[in-house]
Design a protein around this motif. Structure first.
Motif, PDB file in Angstrom:
ATOM      1  N   ARG A  56     108.025  34.155  20.788  1.00 60.34           N
ATOM      2  CA  ARG A  56     106.928  33.973  19.834  1.00 60.34           C
ATOM      3  C   ARG A  56     105.641  34.458  20.474  1.00 60.34           C
ATOM      4  O   ARG A  56     105.401  34.234  21.653  1.00 60.34           O
ATOM      5  N   GLU A  57     104.826  35.108  19.668  1.00 62.74           N
ATOM      6  CA  GLU A  57     103.543  35.606  20.163  1.00 62.74           C
ATOM      7  C   GLU A  57     102.543  35.612  19.017  1.00 62.74           C
ATOM      8  O   GLU A  57     102.878  35.972  17.894  1.00 62.74           O
ATOM      9  N   THR A  58     101.335  35.185  19.309  1.00 59.17           N
ATOM     10  CA  THR A  58     100.268  35.205  18.312  1.00 59.17           C
ATOM     11  C   THR A  58      98.929  35.216  19.031  1.00 59.17           C
ATOM     12  O   THR A  58      98.870  35.070  20.252  1.00 59.17           O
ATOM     13  N   THR A  59      97.874  35.389  18.280  1.00 63.57           N
ATOM     14  CA  THR A  59      96.534  35.317  18.854  1.00 63.57           C
ATOM     15  C   THR A  59      95.819  34.094  18.295  1.00 63.57           C
ATOM     16  O   THR A  59      96.185  33.555  17.257  1.00 63.57           O
ATOM     17  N   GLY A  60      94.800  33.674  18.998  1.00 65.57           N
ATOM     18  CA  GLY A  60      94.000  32.526  18.582  1.00 65.57           C
ATOM     19  C   GLY A  60      92.771  32.454  19.455  1.00 65.57           C
ATOM     20  O   GLY A  60      92.297  33.483  19.946  1.00 65.57           O
ATOM     21  N   SER A  61      92.287  31.247  19.659  1.00 65.30           N
ATOM     22  CA  SER A  61      91.103  31.098  20.507  1.00 65.30           C
ATOM     23  C   SER A  61      91.209  29.831  21.344  1.00 65.30           C
ATOM     24  O   SER A  61      91.995  28.931  21.047  1.00 65.30           O
ATOM     25  N   LEU A  62      90.394  29.799  22.377  1.00 63.09           N
ATOM     26  CA  LEU A  62      90.313  28.665  23.297  1.00 63.09           C
ATOM     27  C   LEU A  62      88.869  28.206  23.392  1.00 63.09           C
ATOM     28  O   LEU A  62      87.942  29.011  23.234  1.00 63.09           O
TER      29      LEU A  62
END
Length: 151
Positions: A56-62
């Motif tokens: 699984r791979e996705t983008t987001g923020s921290l």
């Protein structure tokens, strides 16, 4: 990448029944990486890996912040993540590996416990516990980078 951080995930960091915080505990070691200033909206890639490779791979923020910012004598740094598919698959005992790329992205790898990659990290770094290990030695960083998928 010039440095990376690695640790074993705990229940409170990944299991919704133990906590619904969506945070990695930061502790003193991550201050070496992120500093002490609040950082919001850090672009991040979240990658879950098993022996089958990237599942699984996705983008987001921290967001990096001091949860005790209003307390006069205590600090408690945490790294908040938005709920993402790779992290929903994470379990206590999996390995968290945080890397940084030249374009400013933070790469958050979750590596399933007992996989070849998790065992490779142990062979490179020794025991990996629930406290962060910050790796800055260029030989170790290069060896670990070469074992990771290109992101």
């Amino acid at each position: 990448m010039s440095k990376l951080a690695v640790k074993t995930l705990s229940d409170v960091e990944v299991n919704s029944w133990a906590s619904n915080q969506h945070e990695f505990n930061g502790v003193a070691q991550l201050k070496q990486v992120f500093g002490t200033k609040r950082l919001e909206g850090l672009p991040a890639r979240f990658i879950y890996m098993s022996n089958n490779g990237v599942e699984r791979e996705t983008t987001g923020s921290l967001t990096w912040y001091d949860a005790r910012a209003d307390h006069p004598t205590r600090t408690e740094y945490r790294l908040y993540y938005d709920s993402t598919l790779p992290l929903q698959k994470a379990r206590a005992g999996d390995t968290l590996l945080i890397t940084f790329d030249a374009s400013g992205w933070v790469n958050v790898f979750i590596i399933a416990r007992g996989t070849q990659l998790a065992n490779f990290l142990i062979s490179q770094l020794g025991r990996i516990g629930e406290d962060y290990c910050i790796v800055t030695d260029s030989h170790n960083v290069s060896a670990i980078e070469s074992a990771l998928p290109l992101v």
